[in-house]
Motif scaffolding. Structure first.
Motif, PDB file in Angstrom:
ATOM      1  N   SER A 192      -3.100 -22.306 -68.028  1.00  0.00           N
ATOM      2  CA  SER A 192      -2.561 -23.538 -67.430  1.00  0.00           C
ATOM      3  C   SER A 192      -3.496 -24.755 -67.505  1.00  0.00           C
ATOM      4  CB  SER A 192      -2.156 -23.253 -65.975  1.00  0.00           C
ATOM      5  OG  SER A 192      -1.664 -24.417 -65.384  1.00  0.00           O
ATOM      6  N   PRO A 193      -4.793 -24.628 -67.149  1.00  0.00           N
ATOM      7  CA  PRO A 193      -5.663 -25.814 -67.238  1.00  0.00           C
ATOM      8  C   PRO A 193      -5.789 -26.353 -68.661  1.00  0.00           C
ATOM      9  CG  PRO A 193      -6.682 -24.119 -65.886  1.00  0.00           C
ATOM     10  CD  PRO A 193      -5.497 -23.475 -66.550  1.00  0.00           C
ATOM     11  N   LEU A 194      -5.929 -25.446 -69.632  1.00  0.00           N
ATOM     12  CA  LEU A 194      -6.115 -25.874 -71.021  1.00  0.00           C
ATOM     13  C   LEU A 194      -4.817 -26.438 -71.616  1.00  0.00           C
ATOM     14  CD1 LEU A 194      -8.754 -25.936 -72.473  1.00  0.00           C
ATOM     15  CD2 LEU A 194      -8.224 -23.743 -73.556  1.00  0.00           C
ATOM     16  N   VAL A 195      -3.675 -25.898 -71.196  1.00  0.00           N
ATOM     17  CA  VAL A 195      -2.387 -26.458 -71.621  1.00  0.00           C
ATOM     18  C   VAL A 195      -2.278 -27.900 -71.121  1.00  0.00           C
ATOM     19  CG1 VAL A 195       0.117 -26.348 -71.264  1.00  0.00           C
ATOM     20  CG2 VAL A 195      -1.147 -24.261 -71.805  1.00  0.00           C
ATOM     21  N   ASP A 196      -2.662 -28.101 -69.868  1.00  0.00           N
ATOM     22  CA  ASP A 196      -2.623 -29.441 -69.277  1.00  0.00           C
ATOM     23  C   ASP A 196      -3.506 -30.402 -70.079  1.00  0.00           C
ATOM     24  OD1 ASP A 196      -1.761 -31.239 -67.267  1.00  0.00           O
ATOM     25  OD2 ASP A 196      -3.634 -30.968 -66.155  1.00  0.00           O
ATOM     26  N   VAL A 197      -4.692 -29.936 -70.434  1.00  0.00           N
ATOM     27  CA  VAL A 197      -5.616 -30.747 -71.243  1.00  0.00           C
ATOM     28  C   VAL A 197      -4.994 -31.071 -72.606  1.00  0.00           C
ATOM     29  CG1 VAL A 197      -7.804 -30.686 -72.526  1.00  0.00           C
ATOM     30  CG2 VAL A 197      -7.740 -29.991 -70.122  1.00  0.00           C
ATOM     31  N   ALA A 198      -4.446 -30.057 -73.265  1.00  0.00           N
ATOM     32  CA  ALA A 198      -3.899 -30.245 -74.621  1.00  0.00           C
ATOM     33  C   ALA A 198      -2.797 -31.302 -74.639  1.00  0.00           C
ATOM     34  CB  ALA A 198      -3.356 -28.917 -75.150  1.00  0.00           C
ATOM     35  N   LEU A 199      -1.901 -31.228 -73.683  1.00  0.00           N
ATOM     36  CA  LEU A 199      -0.746 -32.128 -73.686  1.00  0.00           C
ATOM     37  C   LEU A 199      -1.149 -33.562 -73.307  1.00  0.00           C
ATOM     38  CD1 LEU A 199       2.022 -29.838 -72.115  1.00  0.00           C
ATOM     39  CD2 LEU A 199       1.254 -30.010 -74.487  1.00  0.00           C
ATOM     40  N   LYS A 200      -2.034 -33.692 -72.315  1.00  0.00           N
ATOM     41  CA  LYS A 200      -2.417 -35.037 -71.856  1.00  0.00           C
ATOM     42  C   LYS A 200      -3.449 -35.679 -72.783  1.00  0.00           C
ATOM     43  CE  LYS A 200      -1.219 -34.184 -67.038  1.00  0.00           C
ATOM     44  NZ  LYS A 200      -1.738 -33.784 -65.705  1.00  0.00           N
ATOM     45  N   PHE A 201      -4.400 -34.890 -73.253  1.00  0.00           N
ATOM     46  CA  PHE A 201      -5.445 -35.423 -74.124  1.00  0.00           C
ATOM     47  C   PHE A 201      -4.849 -35.894 -75.458  1.00  0.00           C
ATOM     48  CE2 PHE A 201      -8.775 -34.699 -77.391  1.00  0.00           C
ATOM     49  CZ  PHE A 201      -9.713 -35.620 -76.935  1.00  0.00           C
ATOM     50  N   SER A 202      -3.877 -35.135 -75.978  1.00  0.00           N
ATOM     51  CA  SER A 202      -3.268 -35.507 -77.267  1.00  0.00           C
ATOM     52  C   SER A 202      -2.237 -36.624 -77.121  1.00  0.00           C
ATOM     53  CB  SER A 202      -2.591 -34.282 -77.897  1.00  0.00           C
ATOM     54  OG  SER A 202      -1.469 -33.880 -77.110  1.00  0.00           O
ATOM     55  N   LYS A 203      -1.842 -36.877 -75.853  1.00  0.00           N
ATOM     56  CA  LYS A 203      -0.798 -37.887 -75.569  1.00  0.00           C
ATOM     57  C   LYS A 203       0.505 -37.570 -76.336  1.00  0.00           C
ATOM     58  CE  LYS A 203      -3.736 -41.874 -74.448  1.00  0.00           C
ATOM     59  NZ  LYS A 203      -5.105 -41.358 -74.553  1.00  0.00           N
ATOM     60  N   ILE A 204       0.841 -36.291 -76.375  1.00  0.00           N
ATOM     61  CA  ILE A 204       1.992 -35.898 -77.191  1.00  0.00           C
ATOM     62  C   ILE A 204       3.297 -36.485 -76.675  1.00  0.00           C
ATOM     63  CG2 ILE A 204       2.442 -33.666 -76.041  1.00  0.00           C
ATOM     64  CD1 ILE A 204       2.792 -32.787 -79.226  1.00  0.00           C
ATOM     65  N   LYS A 205       3.416 -36.622 -75.362  1.00  0.00           N
ATOM     66  CA  LYS A 205       4.651 -37.202 -74.813  1.00  0.00           C
ATOM     67  C   LYS A 205       4.773 -38.670 -75.202  1.00  0.00           C
ATOM     68  CE  LYS A 205       7.376 -37.606 -70.584  1.00  0.00           C
ATOM     69  NZ  LYS A 205       7.416 -37.394 -69.128  1.00  0.00           N
ATOM     70  N   GLU A 206       3.639 -39.383 -75.132  1.00  0.00           N
ATOM     71  CA  GLU A 206       3.658 -40.808 -75.486  1.00  0.00           C
ATOM     72  C   GLU A 206       3.992 -41.012 -76.960  1.00  0.00           C
ATOM     73  OE1 GLU A 206       0.540 -40.565 -72.136  1.00  0.00           O
ATOM     74  OE2 GLU A 206       1.598 -39.251 -73.528  1.00  0.00           O
ATOM     75  N   TYR A 207       3.432 -40.189 -77.811  1.00  0.00           N
ATOM     76  CA  TYR A 207       3.654 -40.361 -79.257  1.00  0.00           C
ATOM     77  C   TYR A 207       5.034 -39.889 -79.703  1.00  0.00           C
ATOM     78  CZ  TYR A 207      -1.158 -41.706 -80.418  1.00  0.00           C
ATOM     79  OH  TYR A 207      -2.345 -42.381 -80.542  1.00  0.00           O
ATOM     80  N   THR A 208       5.506 -38.786 -79.128  1.00  0.00           N
ATOM     81  CA  THR A 208       6.744 -38.179 -79.647  1.00  0.00           C
ATOM     82  C   THR A 208       7.965 -38.403 -78.758  1.00  0.00           C
ATOM     83  OG1 THR A 208       6.434 -36.059 -78.500  1.00  0.00           O
ATOM     84  CG2 THR A 208       5.362 -36.320 -80.661  1.00  0.00           C
ATOM     85  N   GLY A 209       7.737 -38.794 -77.516  1.00  0.00           N
ATOM     86  CA  GLY A 209       8.860 -38.924 -76.588  1.00  0.00           C
ATOM     87  C   GLY A 209       9.347 -37.586 -76.059  1.00  0.00           C
ATOM     88  N   ARG A 210       8.663 -36.523 -76.414  1.00  0.00           N
ATOM     89  CA  ARG A 210       9.093 -35.175 -75.974  1.00  0.00           C
ATOM     90  C   ARG A 210       8.365 -34.766 -74.686  1.00  0.00           C
ATOM     91  NH1 ARG A 210      10.845 -32.200 -80.596  1.00  0.00           N
ATOM     92  NH2 ARG A 210      11.910 -33.695 -81.950  1.00  0.00           N
ATOM     93  N   SER A 211       9.132 -34.327 -73.724  1.00  0.00           N
ATOM     94  CA  SER A 211       8.521 -33.871 -72.472  1.00  0.00           C
ATOM     95  C   SER A 211       8.254 -32.361 -72.486  1.00  0.00           C
ATOM     96  CB  SER A 211       9.409 -34.215 -71.276  1.00  0.00           C
ATOM     97  OG  SER A 211      10.698 -33.656 -71.458  1.00  0.00           O
ATOM     98  N   ALA A 212       8.789 -31.665 -73.511  1.00  0.00           N
ATOM     99  CA  ALA A 212       8.565 -30.219 -73.629  1.00  0.00           C
ATOM    100  C   ALA A 212       8.635 -29.823 -75.096  1.00  0.00           C
ATOM    101  CB  ALA A 212       9.625 -29.454 -72.831  1.00  0.00           C
ATOM    102  N   PRO A 213       7.956 -28.715 -75.458  1.00  0.00           N
ATOM    103  CA  PRO A 213       8.029 -28.257 -76.856  1.00  0.00           C
ATOM    104  C   PRO A 213       9.397 -27.666 -77.184  1.00  0.00           C
ATOM    105  CG  PRO A 213       6.754 -26.716 -75.528  1.00  0.00           C
ATOM    106  CD  PRO A 213       7.086 -27.874 -74.646  1.00  0.00           C
ATOM    107  N   THR A 214       9.695 -27.580 -78.474  1.00  0.00           N
ATOM    108  CA  THR A 214      10.930 -26.934 -78.925  1.00  0.00           C
ATOM    109  C   THR A 214      10.840 -25.434 -78.716  1.00  0.00           C
ATOM    110  OG1 THR A 214      10.827 -28.564 -80.724  1.00  0.00           O
ATOM    111  CG2 THR A 214      12.571 -26.929 -80.860  1.00  0.00           C
ATOM    112  N   VAL A 215       9.678 -24.868 -79.038  1.00  0.00           N
ATOM    113  CA  VAL A 215       9.470 -23.414 -78.938  1.00  0.00           C
ATOM    114  C   VAL A 215       8.071 -23.159 -78.368  1.00  0.00           C
ATOM    115  CG1 VAL A 215       9.348 -21.230 -80.216  1.00  0.00           C
ATOM    116  CG2 VAL A 215      10.867 -23.031 -81.021  1.00  0.00           C
ATOM    117  N   ILE A 216       7.985 -22.178 -77.461  1.00  0.00           N
ATOM    118  CA  ILE A 216       6.676 -21.695 -77.001  1.00  0.00           C
ATOM    119  C   ILE A 216       6.561 -20.231 -77.429  1.00  0.00           C
ATOM    120  CG2 ILE A 216       5.227 -21.167 -75.011  1.00  0.00           C
ATOM    121  CD1 ILE A 216       6.576 -23.444 -73.515  1.00  0.00           C
ATOM    122  N   THR A 217       5.477 -19.904 -78.127  1.00  0.00           N
ATOM    123  CA  THR A 217       5.253 -18.514 -78.548  1.00  0.00           C
ATOM    124  C   THR A 217       4.107 -17.937 -77.730  1.00  0.00           C
ATOM    125  OG1 THR A 217       5.832 -19.211 -80.777  1.00  0.00           O
ATOM    126  CG2 THR A 217       4.868 -17.034 -80.547  1.00  0.00           C
TER     127      THR A 217
END
Length: 356
Positions: free
Chosen positions: A331-356
Protein backbone atom coordinates in the motif's frame (compact mmCIF):
# COMPACT_ATOMS: atom_id res chain seq x y z
CA UNK A 1 -4.45 -29.32 -14.41
CA UNK A 2 -6.40 -26.85 -16.55
CA UNK A 3 -5.51 -26.90 -20.25
CA UNK A 4 -7.89 -23.98 -20.96
CA UNK A 5 -8.87 -25.90 -24.14
CA UNK A 6 -5.42 -25.16 -25.59
CA UNK A 7 -2.80 -27.50 -26.99
CA UNK A 8 -1.50 -28.43 -23.50
CA UNK A 9 -4.50 -30.72 -23.05
CA UNK A 10 -3.11 -33.22 -25.55
CA UNK A 11 0.13 -33.48 -23.58
CA UNK A 12 -1.56 -33.40 -20.17
CA UNK A 13 -3.46 -36.64 -20.64
CA UNK A 14 -0.43 -38.51 -21.93
CA UNK A 15 1.97 -37.19 -19.30
CA UNK A 16 -0.06 -36.70 -16.14
CA UNK A 17 -2.56 -39.54 -16.57
CA UNK A 18 -0.96 -42.21 -18.79
CA UNK A 19 2.67 -41.79 -17.66
CA UNK A 20 2.43 -40.45 -14.09
CA UNK A 21 -0.80 -42.13 -13.00
CA UNK A 22 -2.99 -39.17 -12.08
CA UNK A 23 -6.72 -39.80 -12.40
CA UNK A 24 -8.52 -38.55 -15.49
CA UNK A 25 -10.66 -36.36 -13.19
CA UNK A 26 -7.49 -34.32 -12.52
CA UNK A 27 -7.80 -32.80 -16.00
CA UNK A 28 -9.94 -29.71 -16.63
CA UNK A 29 -10.63 -28.30 -20.10
CA UNK A 30 -8.04 -30.59 -21.67
CA UNK A 31 -9.79 -31.14 -25.01
CA UNK A 32 -8.09 -28.68 -27.40
CA UNK A 33 -10.62 -26.50 -29.26
CA UNK A 34 -10.10 -23.98 -32.04
CA UNK A 35 -12.03 -21.32 -30.12
CA UNK A 36 -10.64 -22.41 -26.70
CA UNK A 37 -14.19 -23.33 -25.69
CA UNK A 38 -15.20 -19.68 -25.88
CA UNK A 39 -12.81 -18.77 -23.08
CA UNK A 40 -9.62 -16.72 -22.99
CA UNK A 41 -6.66 -19.13 -22.65
CA UNK A 42 -4.59 -17.02 -20.27
CA UNK A 43 -3.25 -18.85 -17.19
CA UNK A 44 -3.97 -16.27 -14.52
CA UNK A 45 -6.37 -15.73 -11.62
CA UNK A 46 -8.87 -13.92 -13.86
CA UNK A 47 -9.21 -16.28 -16.82
CA UNK A 48 -8.43 -19.71 -15.34
CA UNK A 49 -11.56 -19.30 -13.25
CA UNK A 50 -12.59 -22.95 -13.06
CA UNK A 51 -9.16 -23.96 -11.76
CA UNK A 52 -9.07 -21.04 -9.33
CA UNK A 53 -12.45 -22.09 -7.91
CA UNK A 54 -11.39 -25.76 -7.71
CA UNK A 55 -8.24 -24.76 -5.77
CA UNK A 56 -10.30 -22.90 -3.17
CA UNK A 57 -9.30 -19.38 -4.25
CA UNK A 58 -12.57 -18.40 -5.94
CA UNK A 59 -16.15 -18.98 -4.92
CA UNK A 60 -16.60 -21.00 -1.75
CA UNK A 61 -17.25 -24.71 -2.06
CA UNK A 62 -17.76 -27.62 0.33
CA UNK A 63 -15.36 -29.75 -1.72
CA UNK A 64 -11.83 -29.93 -0.27
CA UNK A 65 -9.36 -28.54 -2.86
CA UNK A 66 -6.51 -30.70 -4.18
CA UNK A 67 -2.92 -30.03 -3.06
CA UNK A 68 -1.62 -28.88 -6.43
CA UNK A 69 -3.11 -27.12 -9.42
CA UNK A 70 -1.68 -25.63 -12.60
CA UNK A 71 -2.75 -24.17 -15.92
CA UNK A 72 -1.12 -23.50 -19.28
CA UNK A 73 -2.07 -21.02 -21.99
CA UNK A 74 -3.32 -21.69 -25.53
CA UNK A 75 0.04 -22.72 -26.99
CA UNK A 76 1.27 -24.20 -23.68
CA UNK A 77 4.31 -21.97 -23.23
CA UNK A 78 3.08 -20.00 -20.19
CA UNK A 79 1.91 -21.40 -16.85
CA UNK A 80 0.30 -20.70 -13.49
CA UNK A 81 1.01 -22.73 -10.35
CA UNK A 82 -1.37 -22.98 -7.39
CA UNK A 83 -1.41 -24.79 -4.08
CA UNK A 84 -4.47 -25.44 -1.96
CA UNK A 85 -5.99 -21.95 -1.47
CA UNK A 86 -2.59 -20.51 -2.45
CA UNK A 87 -1.31 -18.63 -5.51
CA UNK A 88 2.37 -18.75 -6.47
CA UNK A 89 3.40 -15.55 -8.26
CA UNK A 90 5.42 -16.11 -11.46
CA UNK A 91 8.32 -14.13 -9.97
CA UNK A 92 8.40 -16.41 -6.91
CA UNK A 93 7.92 -19.51 -9.07
CA UNK A 94 11.12 -19.04 -11.10
CA UNK A 95 13.08 -18.19 -7.93
CA UNK A 96 11.83 -21.30 -6.13
CA UNK A 97 12.56 -23.54 -9.12
CA UNK A 98 16.10 -22.13 -9.29
CA UNK A 99 16.64 -22.54 -5.54
CA UNK A 100 15.55 -26.20 -5.61
CA UNK A 101 16.59 -27.33 -9.10
CA UNK A 102 19.90 -29.03 -8.33
CA UNK A 103 18.50 -31.28 -5.57
CA UNK A 104 15.06 -31.88 -7.09
CA UNK A 105 15.48 -32.16 -10.87
CA UNK A 106 17.97 -34.73 -12.22
CA UNK A 107 18.62 -32.67 -15.39
CA UNK A 108 20.26 -30.00 -13.18
CA UNK A 109 22.15 -32.36 -10.85
CA UNK A 110 25.54 -31.08 -12.03
CA UNK A 111 24.61 -27.47 -11.25
CA UNK A 112 23.03 -24.43 -12.90
CA UNK A 113 24.97 -22.54 -15.58
CA UNK A 114 23.21 -19.33 -14.62
CA UNK A 115 19.75 -17.82 -14.10
CA UNK A 116 17.96 -14.89 -15.70
CA UNK A 117 14.81 -12.81 -15.37
CA UNK A 118 13.19 -10.03 -17.35
CA UNK A 119 13.77 -6.57 -15.87
CA UNK A 120 10.16 -6.01 -14.67
CA UNK A 121 10.08 -9.41 -12.91
CA UNK A 122 10.62 -9.20 -9.15
CA UNK A 123 14.12 -9.49 -7.74
CA UNK A 124 13.32 -12.76 -5.91
CA UNK A 125 15.59 -14.59 -8.35
CA UNK A 126 18.43 -12.12 -7.70
CA UNK A 127 18.47 -13.02 -3.99
CA UNK A 128 18.61 -16.75 -4.79
CA UNK A 129 21.44 -16.18 -7.30
CA UNK A 130 23.43 -14.15 -4.79
CA UNK A 131 22.97 -16.73 -2.01
CA UNK A 132 23.84 -19.70 -4.24
CA UNK A 133 26.65 -17.84 -6.05
CA UNK A 134 25.02 -18.27 -9.47
CA UNK A 135 25.62 -16.24 -12.61
CA UNK A 136 22.69 -13.85 -12.89
CA UNK A 137 21.30 -11.84 -15.82
CA UNK A 138 18.62 -9.14 -15.91
CA UNK A 139 17.35 -8.78 -19.48
CA UNK A 140 14.76 -6.66 -21.31
CA UNK A 141 11.26 -8.06 -21.84
CA UNK A 142 11.31 -10.51 -24.76
CA UNK A 143 12.27 -14.18 -24.79
CA UNK A 144 14.99 -13.74 -27.45
CA UNK A 145 17.30 -12.33 -24.77
CA UNK A 146 17.00 -15.54 -22.73
CA UNK A 147 17.49 -17.56 -25.94
CA UNK A 148 20.87 -15.92 -26.60
CA UNK A 149 22.07 -16.72 -23.07
CA UNK A 150 20.88 -20.33 -23.26
CA UNK A 151 22.42 -20.90 -26.70
CA UNK A 152 25.73 -19.65 -25.31
CA UNK A 153 25.56 -22.06 -22.34
CA UNK A 154 25.22 -19.21 -19.83
CA UNK A 155 21.73 -19.81 -18.44
CA UNK A 156 19.82 -22.87 -17.19
CA UNK A 157 16.61 -21.42 -15.69
CA UNK A 158 14.80 -18.19 -16.58
CA UNK A 159 11.42 -16.54 -16.20
CA UNK A 160 9.24 -13.45 -16.46
CA UNK A 161 6.44 -11.93 -14.42
CA UNK A 162 3.97 -12.52 -17.26
CA UNK A 163 3.72 -16.24 -16.41
CA UNK A 164 6.57 -17.51 -18.62
CA UNK A 165 9.12 -19.95 -17.17
CA UNK A 166 11.72 -21.99 -19.02
CA UNK A 167 15.02 -23.80 -19.05
CA UNK A 168 17.72 -24.59 -21.58
CA UNK A 169 16.23 -27.97 -22.55
CA UNK A 170 14.47 -26.17 -25.44
CA UNK A 171 15.54 -22.48 -25.06
CA UNK A 172 11.86 -21.47 -24.90
CA UNK A 173 9.30 -20.89 -22.19
CA UNK A 174 7.51 -24.16 -21.53
CA UNK A 175 4.34 -24.34 -19.43
CA UNK A 176 4.28 -28.12 -19.10
CA UNK A 177 7.96 -28.15 -18.07
CA UNK A 178 7.25 -25.61 -15.29
CA UNK A 179 4.46 -27.83 -13.94
CA UNK A 180 6.76 -30.89 -14.00
CA UNK A 181 9.50 -28.85 -12.29
CA UNK A 182 7.09 -28.03 -9.44
CA UNK A 183 5.95 -31.66 -9.19
CA UNK A 184 9.62 -32.68 -8.99
CA UNK A 185 10.21 -30.22 -6.14
CA UNK A 186 7.12 -31.49 -4.30
CA UNK A 187 8.29 -35.09 -4.81
CA UNK A 188 11.78 -34.28 -3.49
CA UNK A 189 10.46 -32.42 -0.43
CA UNK A 190 8.20 -35.38 0.40
CA UNK A 191 10.57 -38.25 -0.45
CA UNK A 192 10.98 -39.29 3.20
CA UNK A 193 7.37 -38.57 4.10
CA UNK A 194 5.22 -40.49 1.64
CA UNK A 195 3.55 -42.55 4.37
CA UNK A 196 3.18 -39.56 6.68
CA UNK A 197 -0.04 -37.86 7.70
CA UNK A 198 0.91 -34.45 6.39
CA UNK A 199 2.72 -33.85 3.14
CA UNK A 200 4.90 -30.80 2.49
CA UNK A 201 2.61 -28.54 0.43
CA UNK A 202 3.10 -25.85 -2.19
CA UNK A 203 2.35 -23.25 0.49
CA UNK A 204 4.94 -24.81 2.86
CA UNK A 205 7.59 -24.63 0.12
CA UNK A 206 6.83 -20.97 -0.63
CA UNK A 207 6.72 -19.97 3.07
CA UNK A 208 10.06 -21.73 3.67
CA UNK A 209 11.52 -19.90 0.67
CA UNK A 210 10.37 -16.54 2.08
CA UNK A 211 11.82 -17.41 5.49
CA UNK A 212 15.18 -18.15 3.83
CA UNK A 213 15.40 -15.43 1.18
CA UNK A 214 12.80 -12.83 2.17
CA UNK A 215 9.60 -12.00 0.32
CA UNK A 216 9.13 -9.73 -2.67
CA UNK A 217 5.57 -8.41 -2.44
CA UNK A 218 4.65 -7.59 -6.02
CA UNK A 219 1.87 -6.12 -8.14
CA UNK A 220 1.47 -4.73 -11.66
CA UNK A 221 -0.89 -1.92 -12.67
CA UNK A 222 -1.77 -1.68 -16.38
CA UNK A 223 -3.28 1.47 -17.85
CA UNK A 224 -4.44 0.50 -21.34
CA UNK A 225 -5.38 2.69 -24.31
CA UNK A 226 -4.19 5.93 -22.75
CA UNK A 227 -3.42 8.92 -24.94
CA UNK A 228 0.00 8.24 -26.49
CA UNK A 229 1.27 11.80 -26.17
CA UNK A 230 0.24 12.02 -22.51
CA UNK A 231 1.94 8.69 -21.86
CA UNK A 232 5.18 9.87 -23.48
CA UNK A 233 5.08 13.07 -21.40
CA UNK A 234 4.62 11.06 -18.20
CA UNK A 235 7.62 8.86 -19.03
CA UNK A 236 9.76 11.85 -20.04
CA UNK A 237 8.97 13.50 -16.71
CA UNK A 238 10.00 10.35 -14.80
CA UNK A 239 13.34 10.32 -16.64
CA UNK A 240 13.87 14.04 -16.03
CA UNK A 241 13.26 13.66 -12.29
CA UNK A 242 16.04 11.06 -12.06
CA UNK A 243 18.65 13.82 -12.39
CA UNK A 244 18.30 14.67 -8.70
CA UNK A 245 17.86 11.82 -6.22
CA UNK A 246 17.61 14.28 -3.33
CA UNK A 247 14.57 15.90 -4.99
CA UNK A 248 13.13 12.44 -5.74
CA UNK A 249 13.45 11.41 -2.09
CA UNK A 250 12.04 14.72 -0.87
CA UNK A 251 8.96 14.24 -3.08
CA UNK A 252 8.52 10.61 -2.05
CA UNK A 253 8.86 11.34 1.69
CA UNK A 254 6.11 13.95 1.37
CA UNK A 255 3.84 11.23 -0.05
CA UNK A 256 4.89 8.38 2.31
CA UNK A 257 7.52 9.16 4.97
CA UNK A 258 7.87 5.46 5.91
CA UNK A 259 9.28 4.15 2.63
CA UNK A 260 13.04 3.65 2.16
CA UNK A 261 15.22 6.12 0.23
CA UNK A 262 15.74 5.75 -3.50
CA UNK A 263 19.43 4.91 -3.92
CA UNK A 264 19.57 4.74 -7.72
CA UNK A 265 17.36 5.53 -10.68
CA UNK A 266 17.89 4.96 -14.38
CA UNK A 267 16.39 4.08 -17.72
CA UNK A 268 17.17 0.39 -18.20
CA UNK A 269 19.62 -0.41 -20.97
CA UNK A 270 20.99 -3.87 -21.80
CA UNK A 271 24.15 -4.86 -23.60
CA UNK A 272 23.79 -8.48 -24.68
CA UNK A 273 26.87 -10.37 -23.42
CA UNK A 274 26.55 -12.82 -26.33
CA UNK A 275 26.17 -10.68 -29.46
CA UNK A 276 27.01 -7.22 -28.09
CA UNK A 277 23.70 -5.68 -29.23
CA UNK A 278 22.40 -2.80 -27.11
CA UNK A 279 18.72 -2.36 -26.18
CA UNK A 280 17.88 1.13 -24.92
CA UNK A 281 14.78 2.69 -23.31
CA UNK A 282 13.63 -0.59 -21.78
CA UNK A 283 11.85 0.89 -18.78
CA UNK A 284 12.36 3.40 -16.01
CA UNK A 285 13.62 2.11 -12.68
CA UNK A 286 13.61 3.57 -9.18
CA UNK A 287 15.59 1.31 -6.81
CA UNK A 288 15.19 1.68 -3.04
CA UNK A 289 17.75 1.05 -0.31
CA UNK A 290 15.74 -1.83 1.20
CA UNK A 291 15.64 -3.79 -2.08
CA UNK A 292 12.22 -2.51 -3.16
CA UNK A 293 11.63 -1.21 -6.71
CA UNK A 294 9.30 0.87 -8.85
CA UNK A 295 9.41 0.21 -12.59
CA UNK A 296 7.51 2.08 -15.32
CA UNK A 297 7.21 0.76 -18.88
CA UNK A 298 5.48 2.15 -21.94
CA UNK A 299 4.34 0.00 -24.86
CA UNK A 300 2.26 0.44 -28.00
CA UNK A 301 2.62 4.14 -28.70
CA UNK A 302 0.79 3.90 -32.04
CA UNK A 303 -2.37 5.67 -33.09
CA UNK A 304 -4.74 3.47 -31.05
CA UNK A 305 -3.30 4.43 -27.69
CA UNK A 306 -0.52 3.38 -25.37
CA UNK A 307 -0.24 1.06 -22.38
CA UNK A 308 1.58 2.20 -19.25
CA UNK A 309 2.64 -0.58 -16.91
CA UNK A 310 3.71 0.14 -13.34
CA UNK A 311 5.48 -2.65 -11.44
CA UNK A 312 5.51 -2.17 -7.67
CA UNK A 313 7.74 -4.36 -5.52
CA UNK A 314 8.27 -4.22 -1.76
CA UNK A 315 11.05 -6.41 -0.38
CA UNK A 316 10.70 -7.75 3.16
CA UNK A 317 13.48 -9.83 4.69
CA UNK A 318 12.13 -9.84 8.27
CA UNK A 319 10.59 -13.33 8.44
CA UNK A 320 8.04 -12.13 11.00
CA UNK A 321 6.59 -9.82 8.32
CA UNK A 322 6.53 -12.10 5.26
CA UNK A 323 2.99 -13.34 5.93
CA UNK A 324 1.18 -10.04 5.53
CA UNK A 325 -1.60 -9.53 3.02
CA UNK A 326 0.07 -8.42 -0.19
CA UNK A 327 -2.19 -5.37 -0.55
CA UNK A 328 -1.27 -4.14 2.95
CA UNK A 329 2.47 -4.60 2.43
CA UNK A 330 2.36 -2.82 -0.94
CA UNK A 331 0.00 0.00 0.00
CA UNK A 332 2.63 2.69 0.83
CA UNK A 333 4.64 2.01 -2.33
CA UNK A 334 1.49 1.91 -4.50
CA UNK A 335 0.59 5.32 -3.09
CA UNK A 336 4.08 6.60 -3.96
CA UNK A 337 3.97 5.15 -7.50
CA UNK A 338 0.65 6.72 -8.41
CA UNK A 339 1.26 10.16 -6.86
CA UNK A 340 4.95 10.48 -7.75
CA UNK A 341 4.30 9.58 -11.41
CA UNK A 342 1.25 11.89 -11.50
CA UNK A 343 -0.51 9.22 -13.55
CA UNK A 344 -3.97 10.61 -12.84
CA UNK A 345 -2.94 14.09 -13.95
CA UNK A 346 -1.32 12.86 -17.16
CA UNK A 347 -3.86 10.22 -18.19
CA UNK A 348 -7.10 11.29 -16.53
CA UNK A 349 -7.42 7.76 -15.13
CA UNK A 350 -8.33 7.33 -11.49
CA UNK A 351 -7.73 3.54 -11.60
CA UNK A 352 -5.79 1.04 -13.73
CA UNK A 353 -7.49 -1.09 -16.38
CA UNK A 354 -6.02 -4.29 -14.92
CA UNK A 355 -4.24 -5.14 -11.66
CA UNK A 356 -2.16 -8.34 -11.65
Amino acid sequence: FDGLHGVAGAYAKRMFVDELGASESSLLNCVPKEDFGGGHPDPNLTYAKELVDRMGLGKTSNVEPPEFGAAADGDADRNMVLGKRFFVTPSDSVAIIAANAVQSIPYFASGLKGVARSMPTSAALDVVAKNLNLKFFEVPTGWKFFGNLMDAGMCSVCGEESFGTGSDHIREKDGIWAVLAWLSILAYKNKDNLGGDKLVTVEDIVLQHWATYGRHYYTRYDYENVDAEAAKELMANLVKMQSSLSDVNKSIKEIQPTVADVVSADEFEYKDPVDGSVSKHQGIRYLFGDGSRLVFRLSGTGSVGATIRIYIEQYEKDSSKTGRASSDALSPLVDVALKFSKIKEYTGRSAPTVIT
